[in-house]
Design a protein around this motif. Sequence first.
Motif, mmCIF file in Angstrom:
data_model
loop_
_atom_site.group_PDB
_atom_site.id
_atom_site.type_symbol
_atom_site.label_atom_id
_atom_site.label_comp_id
_atom_site.label_asym_id
_atom_site.label_seq_id
_atom_site.Cartn_x
_atom_site.Cartn_y
_atom_site.Cartn_z
ATOM 1 N N SER A 7 -47.528 -6.572 -31.039
ATOM 2 C CA SER A 7 -46.317 -7.327 -31.398
ATOM 3 C C SER A 7 -46.675 -8.677 -32.000
ATOM 4 C CB SER A 7 -45.422 -7.511 -30.173
ATOM 5 O OG SER A 7 -46.142 -8.154 -29.141
ATOM 6 N N VAL B 222 -45.429 -12.442 -32.036
ATOM 7 C CA VAL B 222 -44.617 -13.318 -31.186
ATOM 8 C C VAL B 222 -44.653 -14.734 -31.739
ATOM 9 C CG1 VAL B 222 -44.305 -14.235 -28.844
ATOM 10 C CG2 VAL B 222 -45.178 -11.908 -29.172
ATOM 11 N N SER C 38 -38.495 -15.666 -38.626
ATOM 12 C CA SER C 38 -37.596 -14.572 -38.995
ATOM 13 C C SER C 38 -38.310 -13.221 -39.042
ATOM 14 C CB SER C 38 -36.961 -14.865 -40.355
ATOM 15 O OG SER C 38 -36.284 -16.109 -40.321
ATOM 16 N N CYS C 39 -39.650 -13.240 -39.153
ATOM 17 C CA CYS C 39 -40.413 -11.992 -39.296
ATOM 18 C C CYS C 39 -40.939 -11.450 -37.976
ATOM 19 C CB CYS C 39 -41.600 -12.215 -40.237
ATOM 20 S SG CYS C 39 -41.148 -12.664 -41.913
ATOM 21 N N ASP D 150 -41.458 -10.094 -33.980
ATOM 22 C CA ASP D 150 -40.835 -9.095 -33.105
ATOM 23 C C ASP D 150 -40.207 -9.744 -31.873
ATOM 24 O OD1 ASP D 150 -41.941 -7.058 -34.768
ATOM 25 O OD2 ASP D 150 -43.874 -7.370 -33.770
ATOM 26 N N MET D 151 -40.757 -10.928 -31.513
ATOM 27 C CA MET D 151 -40.307 -11.546 -30.274
ATOM 28 C C MET D 151 -40.423 -13.065 -30.400
ATOM 29 S SD MET D 151 -42.038 -10.958 -26.518
ATOM 30 C CE MET D 151 -41.596 -11.930 -25.096
ATOM 31 N N SER E 188 -36.610 -15.883 -24.053
ATOM 32 C CA SER E 188 -37.467 -15.010 -24.850
ATOM 33 C C SER E 188 -36.679 -13.764 -25.234
ATOM 34 C CB SER E 188 -38.730 -14.625 -24.072
ATOM 35 O OG SER E 188 -38.403 -13.884 -22.919
ATOM 36 N N GLY E 189 -36.966 -13.259 -26.418
ATOM 37 C CA GLY E 189 -36.261 -12.081 -26.924
ATOM 38 C C GLY E 189 -36.469 -11.944 -28.415
ATOM 39 N N THR E 190 -35.635 -11.100 -29.061
ATOM 40 C CA THR E 190 -35.762 -10.877 -30.511
ATOM 41 C C THR E 190 -34.945 -11.912 -31.279
ATOM 42 O OG1 THR E 190 -33.865 -9.378 -30.539
ATOM 43 C CG2 THR E 190 -36.049 -8.403 -30.137
ATOM 44 N N VAL E 191 -35.169 -11.969 -32.583
ATOM 45 C CA VAL E 191 -34.476 -12.944 -33.442
ATOM 46 C C VAL E 191 -32.967 -12.694 -33.424
ATOM 47 C CG1 VAL E 191 -34.284 -13.838 -35.800
ATOM 48 C CG2 VAL E 191 -36.498 -13.099 -34.927
ATOM 49 N N THR E 192 -32.588 -11.441 -33.484
ATOM 50 C CA THR E 192 -31.152 -11.116 -33.560
ATOM 51 C C THR E 192 -30.417 -11.468 -32.275
ATOM 52 O OG1 THR E 192 -31.704 -8.853 -32.881
ATOM 53 C CG2 THR E 192 -31.490 -9.282 -35.249
ATOM 54 N N ASP E 193 -31.127 -11.422 -31.136
ATOM 55 C CA ASP E 193 -30.488 -11.712 -29.853
ATOM 56 C C ASP E 193 -30.475 -13.195 -29.506
ATOM 57 O OD1 ASP E 193 -30.130 -9.006 -29.532
ATOM 58 O OD2 ASP E 193 -32.001 -8.730 -28.392
#
Length: 1326
Positions: free
Chosen positions: A513, A515, A673-674, A676-677, A689-694
């Motif tokens: 991943s 990060v 923006s690129c 995974d986390m 902590s989490g993804t960009v969309t969340d």
Amino acid sequence: MLSSKFACACCVFASRILCFWWIFRFLTDALHLNMIFNLQSLECVKEICLIMLDIAFGISINFLRIKQTPLKISSLEDPLIEEGDDQRRIEKTGSWWDLFTFGYIGSIMKHGSVKQLEFENLLPLPPDMDPFTCCENLLRCWQLQECNNYSTPSLIWSISGVYGWPYFRLGLLKVFNDCIGFAGPLFLNRLIKYLEKGSGSSVGYTLAVSLGLISIFKSFLDTQYTFRLSKLKLKLRSSIMSVIYRKCLWVNTANRSGFSEGEIQTFMSVDADRIVNLCNSLHDMWSLPLQIGIALYLLYTQVKFAFLSGLAITILLIPVNKWISVLIASATEKMMKLKDERIRKTGELLTNIRTLKMYGWDNWFADWLKETRATEVTHLATRKYLDAWCVFFWATTPTLFSLCTFGLFALMGHQLDAATVFTCLALFNSLISPLNSFPWVINGLIDAFISTRRVSKFLCCLEHSRDFSIDSGLTSEDLAVFVEDASCTWSSNVEEDYNLTIKHVSLRVPKGSFVAVIGEVGSGKTSLLNSLLGEMRCVHGSILLNGSVAYVPQVPWILSGTVRENILFGKPFDSKRYFDTLSACALDVDISLMAGGDMACIGDKGVNLSGGQRARLALARAVYHGSDMYLLDDVLSAVDSQVGCWILQRALLGPLLNKKTRIMCTHNIQAISCVDMIVVMDKGKVKWSGTVTDMPKSISPTFSLSNDFDMSSPNHLTKRKEPLSIKKDDVDEISEAADIVKLEERKEGRVEVMVYRNYAAFSGWFIAIVILVSAGLMQASRNGNDLWLSYWVDKTGRGVSHYSTSFYLMVLCIFCIINSILTLVRAFSFAYGGLKAAVHVHSALISKLINAPTQFFDQTPSGRILNRFSSDLYTIDDSLPFILNILLANFVGLLGIIVVLSYVQVLFLLLLLPFWYIYSKLQFFYRSTSRELRRLDSVSRSPIYASFTETLDGSSTIRAFKSEEHFVARFIEHLTLYQRTSYSEIIASLWLSLRLQLLGAMIVLFVAVMAVFGSRGNFPISFGTPGLVGLALSYAAPLVSLLGSFLTSFTETEKEMVSVERVLQYMDVPQEEVSGRQSLSGKWPVQGLVEFHNVTMRYISTLPPALNHISFTIQGGMHVGVIGRTGAGKSSILNALFRLTPVCNGEILVDGININHLPIRKLRSHLAVVPQSPFLFQGSLRDNLDPLGLSEDWRIWEILEKCKVKAEVESAGGLDSNVKGSGCSFSVGQRQLLCLARALLKSSKILCLDECTANIDVHTASLLHNTISTECKGVTVITIAHRISTVLDLDSILILDRGILVEQGKPQHLLQDDSSTFSSFVRASK
């Protein structure tokens, strides 16, 4: 059959028991020798011959055993004198004679006398002196100490475990050697008694020849003992230096925090040498009392209990010297702490000299350094003056001993005769060396034990450990990183656990991943990466990594060497991966422009590279390494938007890394923006902590800003040229690299008279004359004392004395008082002169270096300069005055002996001319080689300190890459070369010493034989009275050691003078033109108008121009941005403006005044700058912000608040809080904010910002730009930027490309022109 019988005899006679018996037989023979002097002459001669036969047979048996004994594994089974490696050397040289006379150095001596020596001419190291083996042996014993004595492991016991038995064997050899030394006075006694009787028998010749043979035999013993001890010392030195270096690699940053860099550097440069000197001091500690004891016993046989008066004086001086030793130990410990502090500050000065010059603080920092030096010198002065008292007490002891002993002997009613007096004088002379050496031995022991405690404390630090093993639960989850409730601190002190930087962090990162770790300045992003690397101390929870790691720090660590060496970092060369890495990291174009391509040399800390090039080079190292996991600390902040975009797509998201685990601290929106986390840090905790969309908008307001990158159009990348200037088929061809780092200069020939003259000038000519006169008169008074004794003996012996015993004693007492006063004057004059020279040298050196141009520092590694301030300055402080004192004492002593011998025996004048001719030839043959060897020694030492300093800076990177062994091997290579020069130096010195001692033995033989010949009355010239003949013989006996000692001390002085020579080299460096034709008013510049007219600038004449015919005008009060690709010449504009590098052509005007006409420090102090690399020094925060004390506290707090760093300063403890070395108590972003606050406090009309927001998150950067706009109204602001958003709102921009100004204008106007270069930059950043 004969050979088998011979082998059987060897087996019997060369057994261990018999070998030890022959050693102890020598000791019993020495006692027996004293007893036989009471026998008849023929019986005496017979016994002497038998004892000489014993000695010869005993030595033969021991050498026979050595030759027959196979190599043993255990050191306890080694022979008395180690010859395993010498056997191989003998096979090359062809004879044992070469071994004992050191003839195998002859070819090097011949080479060195006619031409300059090079490293390949040196002697090879014997196998048992291999630094790697020595290091492993000491390390094994130290680890055993840690296991057996965990709380207080002892370095002394570890050293004993490795070298104790060989050292003990040397002690046995020394016992025998010391005992043989007393055979001379015993033979002298018998010879003078023979001369007094005037017998016509041939026994006198036998005694005379025996006296000469004893001197010859002792010469061989002396040199062999010195050779074995020197080898042992070299082994110990390499062991200690390599163990200290290895510890620096294996101890993490937190555990090392209890020691400053200066302190650790002192371990290597000073403490290692002091521990090695323990080898001399320990044997001398028992040997000197033994020599004194034997001498006193022999005195008893001559003058009965009269010697007790002299002994009483010696005993009375013991508590005095003990008290002085305690004071010396205290002064030494304080001095060493201040030396550590001074070297640390000197390292800070050299590391940040460019920034200090831009601030105009270089003089202030130098004065600060001089204050530390002044305090150090006060303790050095205490030590030197106490040493002077020691020298006085012990130097006057033999004279007082003589006065009291002979006085009491005469008052007891005994008649003095020549045999008694001059045997006693010879014994007094044998007392001089141990008595004079004793205070130095005590001081050496004190220094060594202090140093062992210091080094032991460092070696006790816990070593770095990073647990890569994971349990089955982690494997099933396929995790790369597992952090469970971890709390970490930078402190090594257990009591400071509450000062946590990482607080209760839990984190799980899947394999493969990408990060992003984000957060505001000082939120703990870098600390999180360091906790994963194991650089912090985990006080709670657990941190587990799965797989190998590559690490790119926020401040790139660059090795001195070639580009390729920096990228390979010890790994094998893989052509495809190498060139793919260069392309992915956008280094191909840069390398194609370098002279020498990827074999171009990089200066110390990458000084000849731009900030972006350093960042990309460090990234390329990580990419090429092919690890499982990459920890990247803000790698995109130092590069422009085009290059940053390329690196993101081709490297971080490209085929080389796309399946790897990547954890990157960043403020770069496109990179975020690129990923995974995302991990959001806040005050040392994981906030989210989490993804960009969340990601909730409330957590990071930076997304709502106008960003540099817009991933809605990811395909708008600027196309760039792919081809490299280096062909893949020719990768092994090394092009000629640019002359970036100059090789260290090495003088040729003898040390010039000018060097001695300069040192005398540093000491003061008056003091130098006082020292010479007092030393000459001191020796004259001592010779007068002995001549008066001779006169007394002759008068009383013939029974024609006209004076009473009290009169003779009174005159003797007057000589003693005069001698004592002159000794005191000489001792204190030397101490004062040495101190004055030490102060003057440091002050002059720092003043010259401060005024040197930055180009000098770019081309000279800081380790090389630091070597002058540590090792060379230590020599000038301590070793040089000591050896000069010995040289002067030897010279006047030798001169006194020659004068007395010439007066007593006229024929000695005939011998003097050929003797001087041979002596001068020997010393010329030797000195030319020894000078070359000493210079090679100094040159080979510099890479050790340079490598050590470099490793200290980059140790966390080395540990991350698991490259410790590679760097240890690299250091061992430097150390091996250093050992070879030292080994060759020692052999050359012993080659000379043996020949001089043999020459001295011939003189003793000549004087003794001529005395016997003259006593028979067959010669027309009278050889004087028995008293004078006895005086001549007692003077000739110490001539053996004094000759060797004189030339050794002369050669050592010349070697030590190389340190003065090396320091003088740096006092002759080019100087900046500090003064100016035009004076400045206090408020200049008033308008802030900056004009460049056709400016061309080169850093080095062989390199392409960094600025090429640039012309532009910046009106007063304008805010101007300077942009361009990495290495385009942006920072060079500031270098030209601050006159860090002189321009080749053109002129620069500020408010209409040519800056070349202004005083350089005045110019710099009137301009404000925030450098690309933030600089904080160790000291209070107030001193860091306002060292000159020009601002009130309220003003400082106001600026800190505007720079968004007030809260961090308050939490650190306010303005009086202590900043750790290099500002490591603050994050890089916080350091940049503090540097901005420092610049704003200056209130200058011209403010230069060199990427001051590169390491700051976008939100904070936006707030800061608002602050700058508000605070700097009416101020000319020149901003060098990589973020396009930084320059969009400025009044004007300058676009550079390869040193040429390609575009200039308002950003908004240039954006409207699609064909403009600026438009292409903006398009590339979308």
